[in-house]
Design a protein around this motif. Structure first.
Motif, mmCIF file in Angstrom:
data_model
loop_
_atom_site.group_PDB
_atom_site.id
_atom_site.type_symbol
_atom_site.label_atom_id
_atom_site.label_comp_id
_atom_site.label_asym_id
_atom_site.label_seq_id
_atom_site.Cartn_x
_atom_site.Cartn_y
_atom_site.Cartn_z
ATOM 1 N N VAL A 245 0.832 -1.202 0.000
ATOM 2 C CA VAL A 245 0.000 0.000 0.000
ATOM 3 C C VAL A 245 0.871 1.258 0.000
ATOM 4 O O VAL A 245 0.624 2.219 -0.748
ATOM 5 N N ALA A 246 1.907 1.266 0.830
ATOM 6 C CA ALA A 246 2.806 2.425 0.896
ATOM 7 C C ALA A 246 3.474 2.685 -0.446
ATOM 8 O O ALA A 246 3.672 3.837 -0.849
ATOM 9 N N SER A 247 3.822 1.625 -1.158
ATOM 10 C CA SER A 247 4.482 1.812 -2.455
ATOM 11 C C SER A 247 3.537 2.429 -3.479
ATOM 12 O O SER A 247 3.972 3.198 -4.350
ATOM 13 N N VAL A 248 2.250 2.112 -3.391
ATOM 14 C CA VAL A 248 1.281 2.727 -4.309
ATOM 15 C C VAL A 248 1.079 4.192 -3.948
ATOM 16 O O VAL A 248 0.985 5.064 -4.822
ATOM 17 N N ARG A 249 1.038 4.480 -2.665
ATOM 18 C CA ARG A 249 0.889 5.875 -2.231
ATOM 19 C C ARG A 249 2.079 6.734 -2.666
ATOM 20 O O ARG A 249 1.950 7.951 -2.851
ATOM 21 N N ALA A 250 3.243 6.117 -2.823
ATOM 22 C CA ALA A 250 4.462 6.858 -3.161
ATOM 23 C C ALA A 250 4.666 7.017 -4.669
ATOM 24 O O ALA A 250 5.716 7.513 -5.086
ATOM 25 N N VAL B 76 -7.302 -0.735 -15.000
ATOM 26 C CA VAL B 76 -7.215 -1.369 -13.696
ATOM 27 C C VAL B 76 -5.882 -2.111 -13.623
ATOM 28 O O VAL B 76 -5.588 -2.955 -14.481
ATOM 29 N N ALA B 77 -5.058 -1.770 -12.618
ATOM 30 C CA ALA B 77 -3.770 -2.435 -12.405
ATOM 31 C C ALA B 77 -3.861 -3.298 -11.158
ATOM 32 O O ALA B 77 -4.510 -2.921 -10.167
ATOM 33 N N PHE B 78 -3.185 -4.451 -11.206
ATOM 34 C CA PHE B 78 -3.191 -5.385 -10.083
ATOM 35 C C PHE B 78 -1.783 -5.510 -9.511
ATOM 36 O O PHE B 78 -0.817 -5.717 -10.247
ATOM 37 N N LEU B 79 -1.702 -5.378 -8.191
ATOM 38 C CA LEU B 79 -0.442 -5.550 -7.466
ATOM 39 C C LEU B 79 -0.676 -6.570 -6.368
ATOM 40 O O LEU B 79 -1.659 -6.478 -5.626
ATOM 41 N N ASP B 80 0.211 -7.559 -6.252
ATOM 42 C CA ASP B 80 0.063 -8.558 -5.193
ATOM 43 C C ASP B 80 0.252 -7.922 -3.827
ATOM 44 O O ASP B 80 0.969 -6.924 -3.679
ATOM 45 N N ASP B 81 -0.352 -8.541 -2.815
ATOM 46 C CA ASP B 81 -0.259 -7.991 -1.459
ATOM 47 C C ASP B 81 1.110 -8.203 -0.836
ATOM 48 O O ASP B 81 1.398 -7.651 0.228
ATOM 49 N N ASP B 82 1.982 -8.994 -1.488
ATOM 50 C CA ASP B 82 3.349 -9.176 -0.987
ATOM 51 C C ASP B 82 4.383 -8.647 -1.976
ATOM 52 O O ASP B 82 5.512 -9.122 -2.040
ATOM 53 N N ALA B 83 3.967 -7.638 -2.758
ATOM 54 C CA ALA B 83 4.865 -7.006 -3.730
ATOM 55 C C ALA B 83 4.936 -5.511 -3.470
ATOM 56 O O ALA B 83 3.997 -4.906 -2.947
ATOM 57 N N GLN C 36 7.959 4.631 -10.153
ATOM 58 C CA GLN C 36 7.489 4.988 -11.491
ATOM 59 C C GLN C 36 6.595 3.917 -12.111
ATOM 60 O O GLN C 36 6.305 3.961 -13.302
ATOM 61 N N TRP C 37 6.148 2.984 -11.290
ATOM 62 C CA TRP C 37 5.359 1.864 -11.790
ATOM 63 C C TRP C 37 4.130 2.302 -12.577
ATOM 64 O O TRP C 37 3.921 1.881 -13.717
ATOM 65 N N THR C 38 3.305 3.164 -11.995
ATOM 66 C CA THR C 38 2.079 3.577 -12.685
ATOM 67 C C THR C 38 2.393 4.370 -13.952
ATOM 68 O O THR C 38 1.724 4.209 -14.976
ATOM 69 N N LEU C 39 3.411 5.213 -13.895
ATOM 70 C CA LEU C 39 3.806 5.969 -15.092
ATOM 71 C C LEU C 39 4.183 5.039 -16.226
ATOM 72 O O LEU C 39 3.771 5.237 -17.379
ATOM 73 N N ARG C 40 4.974 4.031 -15.914
ATOM 74 C CA ARG C 40 5.447 3.108 -16.949
ATOM 75 C C ARG C 40 4.310 2.274 -17.506
ATOM 76 O O ARG C 40 4.256 2.004 -18.710
ATOM 77 N N LEU C 41 3.404 1.828 -16.646
ATOM 78 C CA LEU C 41 2.267 1.064 -17.141
ATOM 79 C C LEU C 41 1.392 1.905 -18.059
ATOM 80 O O LEU C 41 1.026 1.491 -19.164
ATOM 81 N N LEU C 42 1.052 3.111 -17.599
ATOM 82 C CA LEU C 42 0.113 3.935 -18.352
ATOM 83 C C LEU C 42 0.689 4.452 -19.659
ATOM 84 O O LEU C 42 -0.058 4.728 -20.606
ATOM 85 N N ALA C 43 2.003 4.569 -19.744
ATOM 86 C CA ALA C 43 2.607 5.027 -21.001
ATOM 87 C C ALA C 43 2.246 4.096 -22.151
ATOM 88 O O ALA C 43 2.099 4.538 -23.302
ATOM 89 N N GLY C 44 2.080 2.820 -21.871
ATOM 90 C CA GLY C 44 1.747 1.875 -22.929
ATOM 91 C C GLY C 44 0.385 2.090 -23.532
ATOM 92 O O GLY C 44 0.142 1.685 -24.684
ATOM 93 N N TYR C 45 -0.521 2.731 -22.795
ATOM 94 C CA TYR C 45 -1.883 2.918 -23.281
ATOM 95 C C TYR C 45 -2.022 4.115 -24.224
ATOM 96 O O TYR C 45 -3.133 4.414 -24.667
ATOM 97 N N ARG C 46 -0.921 4.772 -24.531
ATOM 98 C CA ARG C 46 -0.980 5.815 -25.557
ATOM 99 C C ARG C 46 -1.340 5.218 -26.912
ATOM 100 O O ARG C 46 -1.878 5.901 -27.780
ATOM 101 N N ASP C 47 -1.003 3.954 -27.086
ATOM 102 C CA ASP C 47 -1.364 3.224 -28.296
ATOM 103 C C ASP C 47 -2.750 2.615 -28.080
ATOM 104 O O ASP C 47 -2.924 1.758 -27.213
#
Length: 330
Positions: free
Chosen positions: A30-35, A91-98, A103-114
């Motif tokens: 959760v902390a990693s998503v908030r950051a 919708v992005a999925f992150l495991d509860d032990d990951a 920059q995770w969300t930035l990198r994922l969303l960049a792909g949706y420009r296509d």
């Protein structure tokens, strides 16, 4: 739904959890998503039939929308609950032990420009709490839910994603019917491949669609000591074989095993040769045993599927119940 000021799609992040035993891991996730440098529109925590966890999370994780899994117990039902509740276009999925890279969300969303890209998945690095066992080959890191040696390391179109780090356009997930309820983990039962089957179904519905692997979208997956034993390794290999047999039943063996054929023809032989050249005979033995146990699981699973089929079992793709379960936000 309105787009963000930067023109990108809105994003919901879904974390599924089922036990208090992984509270520290969950808090770190959760902390990693908030950051994140590009914060998601919302963060949803779906709790799988564990009221004590739901109560603690609601009390100690402010800013997180805590939802009880209202579907069938297990990871697939929890994920479908999250998709139904999500408001984001992606919708992005992150495991509860990951733990996600900032920059995770930035990198994922960049792909949706296509617009042809319907899903983006990222790299899952193993964090071995007590170190990688000397006998554990990196080609089998899929056993612990991580990217393995032999999988892509550069941006590429792929068949499916690793479940700990994946995202999809929500509309396409709903159209495909969501995750099958007869696949996926239930508690500690090491079944899976629900994400593989969903990816195959999305691709079948959209033949020109692209599922993109983005190695810069990184998460670190915790591997505890309990997953570094031979018992866990062998049981996970067997379960993977049985799970692949279920996928083959729904999607057909050709699609379900395309990546696995390349893995057996190229990745495993190259790994065995490397081990022999470096006198790593125990690791070479693990490679051979892992393949054999997985094939045994697949054979057993196929036999069970054929018996079920002869008894009148039906269904390819998402079930009607699964389709209803992911249709509308709640």
């Amino acid at each position: 739904m309105t787009a963000r000021p930067d023109g990108g799609p809105t994003l919901s992040v879904v974390i599924c959890a089922y036990t208090l035993d992984r509270w520290e891991d969950l808090s770190a996730a959760v902390a990693s998503v908030r950051a994140q440098r590009r914060p998601p529109t919302e963060l949803l925590l779906v709790v799988d039939h564990c009221p004590e966890l739901a109560e603690r999370a609601a009390r100690l994780l402010p800013g997180v929308r805590v939802i009880a899994n209202s579907r069938q117990r297990g990871l697939s039902g929890a994920r479908n609950t999250g998709v139904a509740a999500a408001s984001g276009e992606v919708v992005a999925f992150l495991d509860d032990d990951a733990v996600a890279d900032p920059q995770w969300t930035l990198r994922l969303l960049a792909g949706y420009r296509d617009p042809s890209v319907l899903g983006v998945g990222g790299l899952v690095r193993a964090w071995w709490e007590t170190g990688r066992p000397s006998w554990f080959p990196p080609e089998f890191d899929w056993v612990v839910g991580c990217s393995y040696h032999g999988s892509p390391r550069a941006p590429a179109e792929v068949r499916n994603f690793t479940g700990a780090n994946m995202s999809f356009r929500r509309a396409d997930m709903v159209a495909a019917g969501g995750f099958r309820l007869d696949l996926g983990r239930v508690g500690t039962k090491p079944l899976g491949c629900e994400e593989t089957e969903l990816c195959l179904r999305i691709a079948a519905l959209n033949p020109r669609a692209v599922l993109r692997f983005e190695p810069a979208a990184v998460v670190r997956h915790h591997v505890p000591p309990t997953r570094t034993t031979w018992s866990y390794f062998s049981s996970r290999c067997y379960a993977e074989g049985r799970s692949k047999a279920m996928v083959a039943r729904h999607a057909g063996p050709r699609a379900a095993l395309s990546d696995e054929r390349r893995y057996l023809r190229r990745t495993v032989p190259a790994a065995i040769l490397r081990c022999v050249l470096h006198a790593e005979f125990r690791t070479a033995g693990t490679l051979c045993a892992g393949v054999g146990i997985t094939m045994l699981g697949y054979t057993s699973g196929r036999a069970s599927s054929l018996r079920a089929g002869s008894a009148g079992a039906t269904g390819t793709g998402g079930s009607a119940a699964a389709r209803r379960s992911v249709r509308s936000p709640t």
